[in-house]
Design a protein around this motif. Structure first.
Motif, short mmCIF file in Angstrom:
data_model
loop_
_atom_site.label_atom_id
_atom_site.label_comp_id
_atom_site.label_asym_id
_atom_site.label_seq_id
_atom_site.Cartn_x
_atom_site.Cartn_y
_atom_site.Cartn_z
N GLY A 51 0.82 -1.21 0.00
CA GLY A 51 0.00 0.00 0.00
C GLY A 51 0.85 1.26 0.00
N LEU A 52 1.93 1.22 0.75
CA LEU A 52 2.85 2.36 0.73
C LEU A 52 3.50 2.52 -0.63
CD1 LEU A 52 4.57 2.13 4.22
CD2 LEU A 52 3.08 3.94 3.39
N GLY A 53 3.80 1.38 -1.27
CA GLY A 53 4.38 1.42 -2.61
C GLY A 53 3.42 2.03 -3.63
N ILE A 54 2.14 1.76 -3.47
CA ILE A 54 1.13 2.35 -4.35
C ILE A 54 0.97 3.84 -4.04
CG2 ILE A 54 -1.33 2.34 -4.94
CD1 ILE A 54 -1.27 -0.71 -4.36
N TYR A 55 0.99 4.15 -2.76
CA TYR A 55 0.80 5.53 -2.32
C TYR A 55 2.01 6.42 -2.65
CZ TYR A 55 -1.40 8.98 0.76
OH TYR A 55 -2.03 10.08 1.26
N HIS A 56 3.21 5.86 -2.52
CA HIS A 56 4.46 6.58 -2.81
C HIS A 56 5.31 5.75 -3.77
CE1 HIS A 56 3.87 9.63 0.25
NE2 HIS A 56 3.55 8.68 1.11
N PRO A 57 5.10 5.82 -5.06
CA PRO A 57 5.83 4.97 -6.02
C PRO A 57 7.34 5.17 -6.01
CG PRO A 57 3.97 6.05 -7.08
CD PRO A 57 4.10 6.64 -5.73
#
Length: 114
Positions: A51-57
């Motif tokens: 989710g963090l990867g989606i939120y902060h690519p």
């Protein structure tokens, strides 16, 4: 849209982390607590990182390294903890029927004594 998807994935991961905490409180013995804590927390951590990867690519490489670390260390540490608990003869729940590690150790001892 990616903010919403990232937030939902983080929320699902937080649910699994919460269920890991509940499992640690509710399970009857140390072995089931280790399993509940490891499986649910590993999935929860991976979902939060995704989710963090989606939120902060732009954090993706760092998050991927952290996810790899979590996937390698959580199962290994739980295995080591459970083997140590078994070695010091930590009692199992009364409903436990099979102790495969004890049976394996007994078979190895019999083969070694022949």
């Amino acid at each position: 849209m990616s903010d919403l998807v990232g937030s939902l994935v983080i929320l699902v991961g937080a649910f699994f982390l919460f269920s890991a905490g509940v499992g640690l409180l509710r399970m009857p013995d140390v072995f089931t607590r280790i399993q509940a804590g490891t499986k649910a927390s590993t999935l929860g951590n991976i979902l939060v990182l995704a989710g963090l990867g989606i939120y902060h690519p732009d954090w993706s490489l760092k998050l991927l390294i952290i996810a790899y670390f979590v996937l390698m260390t959580n199962p290994l540490s739980s295995h080591a903890l459970s083997r140590a608990a078994h070695a010091i003869r930590t009692p199992m729940a009364a409903t436990t029927i099979v102790d495969a590690l004890r049976d394996e150790n007994d078979n190895a001892a019999e083969e070694g004594s022949l």
